[in-house]
Scaffold this motif. Structure first.
Motif, PDB file in Angstrom:
ATOM      1  N   ALA A  85      -1.455  -5.123 -21.370  1.00  9.38           N
ATOM      2  CA  ALA A  85      -0.644  -5.884 -20.407  1.00  9.38           C
ATOM      3  C   ALA A  85      -1.503  -6.322 -19.229  1.00  9.38           C
ATOM      4  CB  ALA A  85       0.526  -5.045 -19.908  1.00  9.38           C
ATOM      5  N   ARG A  86      -1.158  -7.466 -18.666  1.00 12.48           N
ATOM      6  CA  ARG A  86      -1.763  -7.906 -17.398  1.00 12.48           C
ATOM      7  C   ARG A  86      -0.813  -7.456 -16.300  1.00 12.48           C
ATOM      8  NH1 ARG A  86      -3.187 -14.129 -18.068  1.00 12.48           N
ATOM      9  NH2 ARG A  86      -3.635 -13.827 -15.867  1.00 12.48           N
ATOM     10  N   ILE A  87      -1.341  -6.700 -15.333  1.00 10.08           N
ATOM     11  CA  ILE A  87      -0.474  -6.089 -14.317  1.00 10.08           C
ATOM     12  C   ILE A  87      -0.866  -6.571 -12.927  1.00 10.08           C
ATOM     13  CG2 ILE A  87       0.314  -3.912 -13.320  1.00 10.08           C
ATOM     14  CD1 ILE A  87      -0.337  -2.653 -16.079  1.00 10.08           C
ATOM     15  N   VAL A  88       0.160  -6.910 -12.140  1.00 15.25           N
ATOM     16  CA  VAL A  88      -0.009  -7.339 -10.757  1.00 15.25           C
ATOM     17  C   VAL A  88       0.857  -6.438  -9.893  1.00 15.25           C
ATOM     18  CG1 VAL A  88       0.399  -9.223  -9.118  1.00 15.25           C
ATOM     19  CG2 VAL A  88      -0.424  -9.740 -11.410  1.00 15.25           C
ATOM     20  N   TRP A  89       0.309  -5.935  -8.774  1.00 17.29           N
ATOM     21  CA  TRP A  89       1.071  -5.126  -7.817  1.00 17.29           C
ATOM     22  C   TRP A  89       1.196  -5.892  -6.513  1.00 17.29           C
ATOM     23  CZ3 TRP A  89       3.683  -0.882  -9.084  1.00 17.29           C
ATOM     24  CH2 TRP A  89       3.342  -0.254 -10.299  1.00 17.29           C
ATOM     25  N   ILE A  90       2.423  -5.967  -5.986  1.00 18.05           N
ATOM     26  CA  ILE A  90       2.734  -6.693  -4.752  1.00 18.05           C
ATOM     27  C   ILE A  90       3.495  -5.750  -3.828  1.00 18.05           C
ATOM     28  CG2 ILE A  90       3.967  -8.685  -3.787  1.00 18.05           C
ATOM     29  CD1 ILE A  90       1.833  -9.605  -5.666  1.00 18.05           C
ATOM     30  N   LYS A  91       3.177  -5.762  -2.542  1.00 18.80           N
ATOM     31  CA  LYS A  91       3.941  -4.958  -1.575  1.00 18.80           C
ATOM     32  C   LYS A  91       5.376  -5.470  -1.536  1.00 18.80           C
ATOM     33  CE  LYS A  91       0.438  -3.255   1.528  1.00 18.80           C
ATOM     34  NZ  LYS A  91       0.585  -1.856   1.202  1.00 18.80           N
ATOM     35  N   ALA A  92       6.319  -4.543  -1.522  1.00 26.12           N
ATOM     36  CA  ALA A  92       7.741  -4.889  -1.413  1.00 26.12           C
ATOM     37  C   ALA A  92       8.038  -5.154   0.056  1.00 26.12           C
ATOM     38  CB  ALA A  92       8.607  -3.760  -1.951  1.00 26.12           C
ATOM     39  N   THR A  93       8.019  -6.417   0.449  1.00 23.52           N
ATOM     40  CA  THR A  93       8.156  -6.779   1.863  1.00 23.52           C
ATOM     41  C   THR A  93       9.529  -7.310   2.229  1.00 23.52           C
ATOM     42  OG1 THR A  93       7.272  -8.963   1.365  1.00 23.52           O
ATOM     43  CG2 THR A  93       5.702  -7.287   2.111  1.00 23.52           C
ATOM     44  N   GLY A  94      10.387  -7.500   1.266  1.00 27.95           N
ATOM     45  CA  GLY A  94      11.720  -8.032   1.538  1.00 27.95           C
ATOM     46  C   GLY A  94      12.574  -7.906   0.292  1.00 27.95           C
ATOM     47  N   SER A  95      13.622  -8.691   0.213  1.00 30.45           N
ATOM     48  CA  SER A  95      14.532  -8.602  -0.930  1.00 30.45           C
ATOM     49  C   SER A  95      14.030  -9.398  -2.129  1.00 30.45           C
ATOM     50  CB  SER A  95      15.919  -9.096  -0.533  1.00 30.45           C
ATOM     51  OG  SER A  95      15.850 -10.462  -0.153  1.00 30.45           O
ATOM     52  N   GLU A  96      12.894 -10.122  -1.966  1.00 29.01           N
ATOM     53  CA  GLU A  96      12.345 -10.922  -3.050  1.00 29.01           C
ATOM     54  C   GLU A  96      10.831 -11.027  -2.893  1.00 29.01           C
ATOM     55  OE1 GLU A  96      14.395 -14.660  -4.137  1.00 29.01           O
ATOM     56  OE2 GLU A  96      12.428 -15.604  -3.918  1.00 29.01           O
ATOM     57  N   VAL A  97      10.111 -10.962  -4.006  1.00 33.80           N
ATOM     58  CA  VAL A  97       8.666 -11.197  -4.031  1.00 33.80           C
ATOM     59  C   VAL A  97       8.350 -12.087  -5.224  1.00 33.80           C
ATOM     60  CG1 VAL A  97       8.069  -8.999  -2.914  1.00 33.80           C
ATOM     61  CG2 VAL A  97       8.083  -9.153  -5.410  1.00 33.80           C
ATOM     62  N   ARG A  98       7.136 -12.596  -5.240  1.00 31.82           N
ATOM     63  CA  ARG A  98       6.664 -13.411  -6.361  1.00 31.82           C
ATOM     64  C   ARG A  98       5.359 -12.834  -6.889  1.00 31.82           C
ATOM     65  NH1 ARG A  98       9.410 -18.467  -6.590  1.00 31.82           N
ATOM     66  NH2 ARG A  98      10.757 -18.683  -4.777  1.00 31.82           N
ATOM     67  N   CYS A  99       5.336 -12.573  -8.180  1.00 35.59           N
ATOM     68  CA  CYS A  99       4.115 -12.145  -8.865  1.00 35.59           C
ATOM     69  C   CYS A  99       3.541 -13.368  -9.565  1.00 35.59           C
ATOM     70  CB  CYS A  99       4.424 -11.079  -9.908  1.00 35.59           C
ATOM     71  SG  CYS A  99       5.124  -9.562  -9.245  1.00 35.59           S
ATOM     72  N   ARG A 100       2.242 -13.551  -9.453  1.00 37.87           N
ATOM     73  CA  ARG A 100       1.601 -14.710 -10.063  1.00 37.87           C
ATOM     74  C   ARG A 100       0.523 -14.264 -11.050  1.00 37.87           C
ATOM     75  NH1 ARG A 100       3.215 -16.463  -5.073  1.00 37.87           N
ATOM     76  NH2 ARG A 100       4.208 -18.503  -5.056  1.00 37.87           N
ATOM     77  N   PHE A 101       0.563 -14.890 -12.229  1.00 40.08           N
ATOM     78  CA  PHE A 101      -0.433 -14.645 -13.261  1.00 40.08           C
ATOM     79  C   PHE A 101      -1.148 -15.969 -13.531  1.00 40.08           C
ATOM     80  CE2 PHE A 101       2.892 -11.515 -13.977  1.00 40.08           C
ATOM     81  CZ  PHE A 101       2.171 -10.343 -14.145  1.00 40.08           C
ATOM     82  N   ALA A 102      -2.458 -16.003 -13.318  1.00 44.86           N
ATOM     83  CA  ALA A 102      -3.247 -17.210 -13.550  1.00 44.86           C
ATOM     84  C   ALA A 102      -3.687 -17.274 -15.010  1.00 44.86           C
ATOM     85  CB  ALA A 102      -4.458 -17.218 -12.635  1.00 44.86           C
TER      86      ALA A 102
END
Length: 144
Positions: free
Chosen positions: A59-76
């Motif tokens: 799997a390709r895994i991206v971790w993003i800080k939970a800064t609000g009620s919504e986040v966006r993960c991006r896979f190039a």
């Protein structure tokens, strides 16, 4: 003859560059339903069901800080094909979806197509979506 060579060279360079633009697409995963603005959101992009939904192998895994009620993960550079996404809201920093003694998740989670079976883990086939070689955005809502 001198005019033909530069014109041919220019046309050949355009043809050579054309596949590069078509092969490089970005997949954006819009994650909503985040109840607490703390911890991290893990987004795992799976190209097969071998380790879906909780495994990391392949799997390709991206971790993003939970800064609000919504986040966006991006896979190039996601090529055309079939994929499934698994999302986990890691509150305690161990970068996995914690479960209780029955194996039921105790942290918020979600998968593509927003599949939520009640007594088992979602299957790759249920969460699978297709990409066609262009940029794409999908939405996943997480919950406990």
């Amino acid at each position: 003859m001198i005019r033909i060579i530069p014109a041919f060279s220019f046309a050949a360079s355009l043809v050579a560059l054309a596949p590069l633009g078509a092969a490089a697409q970005e997949l954006t995963v819009r994650v909503s339903g985040i109840a607490e603005a703390r911890g991290e959101i893990g987004c795992a992009l799976h190209a097969s069901g071998a380790s879906f939904p909780t495994g990391q192998a392949g799997a390709r895994i991206v971790w993003i800080k939970a800064t609000g009620s919504e986040v966006r993960c991006r896979f190039a550079d996601v090529g055309a094909g079939s994929y499934a996404v698994a999302i986990s809201h890691d509150l305690n920093g161990n970068r996995r979806t914690d479960t209780n003694f029955l194996g039921m998740p105790t942290e918020a989670w979600g998968v593509s197509n927003n599949v939520r079976p009640s007594l088992r883990a979602p299957r790759f086939e249920e969460a699978r979506f297709e990409t066609d070689g262009s940029a794409q955005t999908i939405s996943v809502r997480i919950a406990k």
